[in-house]
Write a protein that holds these residues in place. Structure first.
Motif, mmCIF file in Angstrom:
data_model
loop_
_atom_site.group_PDB
_atom_site.id
_atom_site.type_symbol
_atom_site.label_atom_id
_atom_site.label_comp_id
_atom_site.label_asym_id
_atom_site.label_seq_id
_atom_site.Cartn_x
_atom_site.Cartn_y
_atom_site.Cartn_z
ATOM 1 N N ARG A 87 5.166 -13.635 -28.848
ATOM 2 C CA ARG A 87 4.810 -13.321 -27.466
ATOM 3 C C ARG A 87 6.110 -13.042 -26.733
ATOM 4 O O ARG A 87 7.046 -13.845 -26.799
ATOM 5 N N ILE A 88 6.153 -11.895 -26.039
ATOM 6 C CA ILE A 88 7.381 -11.452 -25.390
ATOM 7 C C ILE A 88 7.053 -11.026 -23.963
ATOM 8 O O ILE A 88 6.053 -10.344 -23.727
ATOM 9 N N ILE A 93 12.806 -5.676 -22.631
ATOM 10 C CA ILE A 93 12.778 -4.412 -23.359
ATOM 11 C C ILE A 93 13.467 -4.517 -24.720
ATOM 12 O O ILE A 93 12.962 -3.998 -25.721
ATOM 13 N N LYS A 94 14.607 -5.191 -24.795
ATOM 14 C CA LYS A 94 15.339 -5.295 -26.066
ATOM 15 C C LYS A 94 14.521 -6.040 -27.120
ATOM 16 O O LYS A 94 14.455 -5.626 -28.265
ATOM 17 N N SER A 95 13.881 -7.132 -26.731
ATOM 18 C CA SER A 95 13.076 -7.888 -27.691
ATOM 19 C C SER A 95 11.847 -7.105 -28.121
ATOM 20 O O SER A 95 11.456 -7.130 -29.292
ATOM 21 N N LEU A 96 11.234 -6.396 -27.192
ATOM 22 C CA LEU A 96 10.068 -5.578 -27.541
ATOM 23 C C LEU A 96 10.464 -4.455 -28.497
ATOM 24 O O LEU A 96 9.760 -4.179 -29.473
ATOM 25 N N ARG A 97 11.603 -3.840 -28.255
ATOM 26 C CA ARG A 97 12.088 -2.781 -29.141
ATOM 27 C C ARG A 97 12.355 -3.347 -30.543
ATOM 28 O O ARG A 97 12.005 -2.737 -31.552
ATOM 29 N N LEU A 98 12.953 -4.536 -30.617
ATOM 30 C CA LEU A 98 13.217 -5.166 -31.909
ATOM 31 C C LEU A 98 11.909 -5.487 -32.634
ATOM 32 O O LEU A 98 11.769 -5.228 -33.834
ATOM 33 N N PHE A 102 10.365 -3.929 -36.291
ATOM 34 C CA PHE A 102 9.862 -4.712 -37.421
ATOM 35 C C PHE A 102 8.352 -4.615 -37.569
ATOM 36 O O PHE A 102 7.723 -5.432 -38.222
ATOM 37 N N ASN A 103 7.776 -3.589 -36.977
ATOM 38 C CA ASN A 103 6.369 -3.233 -37.181
ATOM 39 C C ASN A 103 5.385 -4.225 -36.571
ATOM 40 O O ASN A 103 4.258 -4.355 -37.057
ATOM 41 N N PHE A 104 5.777 -4.914 -35.509
ATOM 42 C CA PHE A 104 4.834 -5.725 -34.766
ATOM 43 C C PHE A 104 4.026 -4.790 -33.877
ATOM 44 O O PHE A 104 4.565 -3.843 -33.304
ATOM 45 N N LYS A 105 2.746 -5.065 -33.756
ATOM 46 C CA LYS A 105 1.836 -4.258 -32.953
ATOM 47 C C LYS A 105 1.307 -5.089 -31.792
ATOM 48 O O LYS A 105 0.958 -6.260 -31.960
ATOM 49 N N GLU A 106 1.212 -4.456 -30.638
ATOM 50 C CA GLU A 106 0.669 -5.134 -29.465
ATOM 51 C C GLU A 106 -0.813 -5.392 -29.663
ATOM 52 O O GLU A 106 -1.557 -4.509 -30.073
ATOM 53 N N VAL A 107 -1.236 -6.630 -29.359
ATOM 54 C CA VAL A 107 -2.651 -6.979 -29.470
ATOM 55 C C VAL A 107 -3.245 -7.447 -28.139
ATOM 56 O O VAL A 107 -4.462 -7.480 -27.989
ATOM 57 N N LYS A 108 -2.365 -7.800 -27.163
ATOM 58 C CA LYS A 108 -2.889 -8.308 -25.900
ATOM 59 C C LYS A 108 -1.774 -8.320 -24.854
ATOM 60 O O LYS A 108 -0.611 -8.529 -25.180
ATOM 61 N N ARG A 109 -2.183 -8.101 -23.592
ATOM 62 C CA ARG A 109 -1.285 -8.243 -22.436
ATOM 63 C C ARG A 109 -1.959 -9.140 -21.417
ATOM 64 O O ARG A 109 -3.101 -8.906 -21.055
ATOM 65 N N GLU A 110 -1.215 -10.138 -20.959
ATOM 66 C CA GLU A 110 -1.779 -11.046 -19.962
ATOM 67 C C GLU A 110 -0.655 -11.741 -19.202
ATOM 68 O O GLU A 110 0.265 -12.290 -19.821
#
Length: 124
Positions: A87-88, A93-98, A102-110
């Motif tokens: 969870r980020i 932005i830097k952590s999301l880009r990283l 590594f092929n993490f996909k967004e599954v939820k925003r809250e």
């Protein structure tokens, strides 16, 4: 489980703006007793089950090979779990880009937090 350096603890406190206690214990003590702590030079991975966080001391940011450390850590986590979670904060932005590297996909925003997952069969 493991110990946090004072420098890393300061980063964690600033990042989360935690309450000072949980269940009568300091948050630091709670994390050290209940989480899997994997330190590296200038930072730490903290995991509870298959969900983890990465924290880096400000003085070490950009001075080491985060992709190499992360790749090594993710390979070890993938040996234990079919799906990994992170969870980020959406403004990190830097952590999301990283994570996306590594092929993490967004599954939820809250509430300003993006939940991401990476399935074992999608290893990078």
């Amino acid at each position: 489980m493991g110990q946090l350096t004072d420098e890393v603890w300061q980063v964690i406190k600033e990042h989360y703006k935690y309450e000072e206690t949980v269940g009568g214990k300091s948050i630091r003590q709670y994390i050290e007793e209940n989480a899997e702590i994997t330190p590296f030079d200038g930072g730490v991975f903290i995991a509870v089950g298959n969900e983890f966080d990465l924290f880096v001391e400000p003085k070490r940011r950009g001075q080491w090979r985060i992709r190499d450390e992360s790749n090594k850590y993710l390979k070890e986590m993938a040996k234990k779990y079919d799906v990994l979670f992170a969870r980020i904060k959406e403004d990190n932005i830097k952590s999301l880009r990283l994570a996306k590297f590594f092929n993490f996909k967004e599954v939820k925003r809250e509430d300003g937090i993006i939940s991401l997952e990476r399935k074992l069969w999608e290893k990078h």
